[in-house]
Structure formats: C-alpha cells, structure tokens
Write a protein that holds these residues in place. Structure first.
Motif, PDB file in Angstrom:
ATOM      1  N   ARG A 182       0.845  -1.203   0.000  1.00 27.79           N
ATOM      2  CA  ARG A 182       0.000   0.000   0.000  1.00 27.79           C
ATOM      3  C   ARG A 182       0.871   1.238   0.000  1.00 27.79           C
ATOM      4  O   ARG A 182       1.994   1.212   0.503  1.00 27.79           O
ATOM      5  CB  ARG A 182      -0.831   0.080   1.275  1.00 27.79           C
ATOM      6  N   ARG A 183       0.294   2.336  -0.487  1.00 26.25           N
ATOM      7  CA  ARG A 183       1.013   3.616  -0.408  1.00 26.25           C
ATOM      8  C   ARG A 183       0.049   4.679   0.092  1.00 26.25           C
ATOM      9  O   ARG A 183      -1.177   4.538  -0.022  1.00 26.25           O
ATOM     10  CB  ARG A 183       1.565   4.024  -1.780  1.00 26.25           C
ATOM     11  N   ARG A 187      -3.341  14.039  -1.852  1.00 28.11           N
ATOM     12  CA  ARG A 187      -4.415  14.165  -2.834  1.00 28.11           C
ATOM     13  C   ARG A 187      -4.297  15.416  -3.698  1.00 28.11           C
ATOM     14  O   ARG A 187      -4.873  15.478  -4.769  1.00 28.11           O
ATOM     15  CB  ARG A 187      -5.788  14.166  -2.127  1.00 28.11           C
ATOM     16  N   ASN A 188      -3.567  16.449  -3.217  1.00 30.15           N
ATOM     17  CA  ASN A 188      -3.491  17.678  -4.015  1.00 30.15           C
ATOM     18  C   ASN A 188      -2.279  17.666  -4.949  1.00 30.15           C
ATOM     19  O   ASN A 188      -1.962  18.634  -5.569  1.00 30.15           O
ATOM     20  CB  ASN A 188      -3.415  18.909  -3.105  1.00 30.15           C
ATOM     21  N   GLU A 189      -1.571  16.571  -5.033  1.00 29.59           N
ATOM     22  CA  GLU A 189      -0.342  16.513  -5.805  1.00 29.59           C
ATOM     23  C   GLU A 189      -0.403  15.340  -6.776  1.00 29.59           C
ATOM     24  O   GLU A 189      -1.430  14.691  -6.924  1.00 29.59           O
ATOM     25  CB  GLU A 189       0.842  16.319  -4.837  1.00 29.59           C
ATOM     26  N   MET A 190       0.715  15.061  -7.429  1.00 29.79           N
ATOM     27  CA  MET A 190       0.761  13.899  -8.299  1.00 29.79           C
ATOM     28  C   MET A 190       0.754  12.609  -7.459  1.00 29.79           C
ATOM     29  O   MET A 190       0.942  12.649  -6.245  1.00 29.79           O
ATOM     30  CB  MET A 190       1.997  13.936  -9.193  1.00 29.79           C
ATOM     31  N   ASP A 191       0.566  11.466  -8.133  1.00 33.83           N
ATOM     32  CA  ASP A 191       0.423  10.191  -7.428  1.00 33.83           C
ATOM     33  C   ASP A 191       1.771   9.602  -7.014  1.00 33.83           C
ATOM     34  O   ASP A 191       2.045   8.438  -7.290  1.00 33.83           O
ATOM     35  CB  ASP A 191      -0.299   9.183  -8.332  1.00 33.83           C
ATOM     36  N   ILE A 192       2.609  10.404  -6.380  1.00 35.16           N
ATOM     37  CA  ILE A 192       3.880   9.848  -5.896  1.00 35.16           C
ATOM     38  C   ILE A 192       3.735   9.636  -4.402  1.00 35.16           C
ATOM     39  O   ILE A 192       3.276  10.520  -3.682  1.00 35.16           O
ATOM     40  CB  ILE A 192       5.060  10.800  -6.211  1.00 35.16           C
ATOM     41  N   ALA A 193       4.137   8.454  -3.940  1.00 31.70           N
ATOM     42  CA  ALA A 193       3.912   8.092  -2.544  1.00 31.70           C
ATOM     43  C   ALA A 193       4.612   9.055  -1.587  1.00 31.70           C
ATOM     44  O   ALA A 193       5.757   9.457  -1.803  1.00 31.70           O
ATOM     45  CB  ALA A 193       4.401   6.668  -2.300  1.00 31.70           C
ATOM     46  N   SER A 194       3.901   9.407  -0.488  1.00 34.47           N
ATOM     47  CA  SER A 194       4.548  10.072   0.652  1.00 34.47           C
ATOM     48  C   SER A 194       5.279   9.010   1.463  1.00 34.47           C
ATOM     49  O   SER A 194       6.347   9.257   2.014  1.00 34.47           O
ATOM     50  CB  SER A 194       3.516  10.720   1.577  1.00 34.47           C
ATOM     51  N   VAL A 195       4.621   7.881   1.562  1.00 33.89           N
ATOM     52  CA  VAL A 195       5.171   6.700   2.249  1.00 33.89           C
ATOM     53  C   VAL A 195       4.529   5.482   1.589  1.00 33.89           C
ATOM     54  O   VAL A 195       3.357   5.527   1.206  1.00 33.89           O
ATOM     55  CB  VAL A 195       4.773   6.665   3.751  1.00 33.89           C
ATOM     56  N   ALA A 216       9.418  -3.807   3.672  1.00 31.94           N
ATOM     57  CA  ALA A 216      10.229  -2.760   3.020  1.00 31.94           C
ATOM     58  C   ALA A 216       9.362  -1.519   2.847  1.00 31.94           C
ATOM     59  O   ALA A 216       8.146  -1.620   2.667  1.00 31.94           O
ATOM     60  CB  ALA A 216      10.738  -3.244   1.669  1.00 31.94           C
ATOM     61  N   MET A 217      10.016  -0.358   2.905  1.00 36.08           N
ATOM     62  CA  MET A 217       9.289   0.911   2.788  1.00 36.08           C
ATOM     63  C   MET A 217       9.844   1.746   1.631  1.00 36.08           C
ATOM     64  O   MET A 217      11.033   1.662   1.306  1.00 36.08           O
ATOM     65  CB  MET A 217       9.428   1.718   4.078  1.00 36.08           C
ATOM     66  N   GLY A 218       8.965   2.552   1.039  1.00 37.23           N
ATOM     67  CA  GLY A 218       9.383   3.481  -0.003  1.00 37.23           C
ATOM     68  C   GLY A 218       9.171   4.914   0.444  1.00 37.23           C
ATOM     69  O   GLY A 218       8.344   5.188   1.327  1.00 37.23           O
ATOM     70  N   ALA A 219       9.933   5.839  -0.149  1.00 36.41           N
ATOM     71  CA  ALA A 219       9.782   7.290   0.034  1.00 36.41           C
ATOM     72  C   ALA A 219      10.185   7.788   1.414  1.00 36.41           C
ATOM     73  O   ALA A 219       9.877   8.922   1.772  1.00 36.41           O
ATOM     74  CB  ALA A 219       8.346   7.739  -0.286  1.00 36.41           C
ATOM     75  N   VAL A 220      10.861   6.965   2.199  1.00 35.19           N
ATOM     76  CA  VAL A 220      11.274   7.410   3.543  1.00 35.19           C
ATOM     77  C   VAL A 220      12.796   7.407   3.707  1.00 35.19           C
ATOM     78  O   VAL A 220      13.303   7.537   4.820  1.00 35.19           O
ATOM     79  CB  VAL A 220      10.632   6.547   4.656  1.00 35.19           C
ATOM     80  N   ALA A 221      13.521   7.265   2.606  1.00 34.60           N
ATOM     81  CA  ALA A 221      14.985   7.240   2.632  1.00 34.60           C
ATOM     82  C   ALA A 221      15.469   7.480   1.195  1.00 34.60           C
ATOM     83  O   ALA A 221      14.657   7.440   0.260  1.00 34.60           O
ATOM     84  CB  ALA A 221      15.468   5.877   3.148  1.00 34.60           C
TER      85      ALA A 221
END
Ligand SMILES: Cc1cc2nc3c(=O)[nH]c(=O)nc-3n(C[C@H](O)[C@H](O)[C@H](O)COP(=O)(O)OP(=O)(O)OC[C@H]3O[C@@H](n4cnc5c(N)ncnc54)[C@H](O)[C@@H]3O)c2cc1C
Length: 298
Positions: A182-183, A187-195, A216-221
């Motif tokens: 899940r990501r 909502r006010n930006e493009m569909d790039i994950a915050s986390v 594993a996590m994305g967008a936090v490092a």
C-alpha cells in the motif's frame, strides 16, 4: 528533444552487443514512461536508444524449479493479470495496479521502475518484501544482486554502463504465506507516494505464529528501505495486534524521510507505522485464507 538513433534487437546477444558497442552512450528503453520524459527534459541525452521489448528473455513470466521468473521488460498489465502473481506474489500485483493508470500500466515495466531507481517507486518495496533477486547480464558475464542492494541513491543503482537487468527471480511460493503493498499519496499533488510499505509473511500451519516476515518501505529514505529489525522481532512470535504494533514501532524508527511537498518528517514517520500495521494485517489475512481481495480494480 535531442535526436537519437534507435535500435530494436530481437535477441539477447544482439542487445548486449549494441550496449557494448555504444558503451556509456546508450540507454535502454522498456516502456519508455520514465526514459522518454528524461530525454524530453534533457536530463538524459543518449546517442542511442536500445528498445529491449522484443528480447524473449526479458519477456519471461513463468515458474520453474528455481523459482518464479519476471522478465525485466514485462509490462504491468501482464503482471497484474497473471494468476500466479495474483495468488502467490500478490504484493507485486497490488503495486502494478496502482502504477500510473491503465495507459501507463500498458507500457511500464517493473524492470524499468526498478532501474529508474526512484525512492518512491511503487514496485520496489514489494520486490524487496518478496525477496526477489536481480539477474544482471553484461559483456563481462552474469551476476545476481538482492533487490534491497540494487539502488544506491536517488536515480542510481549498481548497474554498470555495459549491463542490463535481465529478470527478477522470486523464491518458489510457500503455503501459508501472504503479501501486500500500500502507499499513501497526497491528494493535491501527483500520485507519488509520501510513504509506501510492502510486506510478506510466512505463518505456521495453524496460522497463529510468524515463521518469517519481510517488510520494506518506499519514500522514507534515499533508496527503498528493507527493515530487517522487523524480520528479527517477529520471527517465531504469535500473530497478534500487539506483535504487529511492535513492527509498526520499528518501521517508524527505521524511516528517515525528508520534509517536502509530500509531507513533513513527523507525518511521514507516523504514516510509516500506520501503513506497516495495516499492510502486515492484510498480509496475514491473505496467508491464513489463501484469498486475495484487491483494493484497487485491476
Ligand atoms: C503519468 C505517469 C504516471 C506514473 N505513475 C507512477 C506511479 O504511480 N508509481 C511509480 O512507481 N511510477 C510511476 N510512473 C513512472 C514510470 O511509469 C515507472 O517508473 C515505470 O515502471 C517505468 O517503467 P518503463 O518500462 O516505462 O521504464 P523506461 O522508461 O523504459 O526505463 C526507465 C529507466 O530504466 C532503464 N531501464 C529500463 N529497463 C532496463 C533494463 N532491463 N536494464 C537496465 N536498464 C533499464 C532505462 O534506460 C531508463 O533509464 C509514472 C510515469 C508517468 C509518465
């Protein structure tokens, strides 16, 4: 847009020869959904673009006795519809259902998503959770690298200029295992994950105890982040809200996000814990029931 030469090899040998001949001056094109934008904006200025979509080895999507093989150029639409992926490696199907939209999924590959090496790439946490291995080929031979060691920084990875990502290989699926991805997106930006979080669990036969866990996590490092502390903490423990909450706390501690338009450090650390709890809970449900309910239509 700067002019470039275009080649479309139909064998792996021809592709490797072209890469070697234009060493350092070429870029590989799978779906082109990242590459064309980079060339248009002149972030990349290759003399040659080598289209790898017609190379059979890069289009594999099948299991054998060494595991499950996903060719690096296979587009998301094939992956998200594949029965084995949906049932046994479902975190990757979750990822492929949310990359871009239908038009992007018709072209974009998981190999390209990984080689573009963005910290928020939606398939990479799933690949790491599922313990996938990168099979890399090149003029100097073939080598293998665990996906969690592939990215070395934003937009950077271990590939040498003369190398190609051939395929991603997954361990043979085990019974009583399940996975989910899940990501969280602003909502006010493009569909790039915050986390984003991907998780895989292996339970015992009664479904009451964790045998093994990978998160594993994305967008936090600067690179997608494998969290081995969670594997160590949960192995052998009973499945409960309390043990899953311990994993959430470890995820919050491991996250090293930055403040940017997609969220503050404090917010992204908090969401890391929330998503880890939800993703692990769903992975457990999938492992126990053998049923996969997708949240996003495919
Ligand atoms: C409108 C839009 C929405 C998007 N939404 C998302 C999203 O929600 N989530 C997300 O994660 N991404 C998203 N993306 C980014 C992009 O679609 C993905 O990263 C996609 O998976 C890239 O795959 P591709 O096959 O198009 O790669 P390409 O653009 O063909 O290649 C990407 C990079 O990898 C290199 N490369 C490709 N294949 C190989 C290989 N086999 N070996 C070595 N190098 C290789 C290329 O040279 C290039 O540098 C979006 C893009 C657009 C345009």
């Amino acid at each position: 847009m700067r002019d470039f030469e275009y080649a479309r090899p139909t064998t792996l040998a021809d592709a490797l020869n072209l890469i070697a001949t234009h060493n350092g001056q070429s870029r590989l094109l799978a779906g082109g959904t990242d590459l064309i934008d980079h060339i248009r904006m002149e972030r990349l200025t290759p003399d040659w673009v080598i289209d790898i979509k017609s190379v059979p080895e890069l289009n594999r999507l099948e299991a054998d006795d060494t595991g499950f093989h996903l060719g690096a150029a296979v587009p998301c639409w094939r992956i998200k519809q594949d029965e084995t992926i949906c049932n046994s490696y479902s975190a990757l199907a979750d990822s492929c259902r949310i990359i871009g939209g239908i038009q992007i999924q018709n072209r974009a590959s998981v190999g390209g998503n990984l080689c573009n090496s963005g910290p928020a790439a939606d398939s990479t946490p799933s690949l790491i959770a599922l313990n996938a291995t990168c099979v890399i080929d090149g003029v100097h031979g073939r080598r293998e690298v665990a996906v969690e060691e592939f990215c070395t920084g934003p937009g950077k990875n271990v590939l040498d200029p003369g190398e190609i990502l051939l395929e991603l290989r997954f361990p043979t699926a085990l019974p009583w295992s399940g996975s989910h991805y899940r990501r969280f997106i602003p909502r006010n930006e493009m569909d790039i994950a915050s986390v984003s979080v991907g998780a895989w669990v292996q339970l015992n036969e009664s479904g009451e105890r964790f045998e093994a866990v990978r998160v594993a996590m994305g967008a936090v490092a600067p690179t997608p982040l494998y969290v081995p502390e969670i594997s160590d903490e949960l192995a052998g423990q009973s499945v409960s809200e309390e043990t899953i909450q311990r994993a959430a706390v470890l995820a919050t501690a491991a996250a090293q996000p930055i403040d940017d338009m997609r969220g503050t450090v404090e917010f992204r650390k908090h969401v890391s814990g929330v998503l880890t709890r939800r993703v692990l809970t769903e992975a457990v449900e999938r492992a126990r029931t053998g049923q996969v309910q997708f949240h996003v239509p495919g």
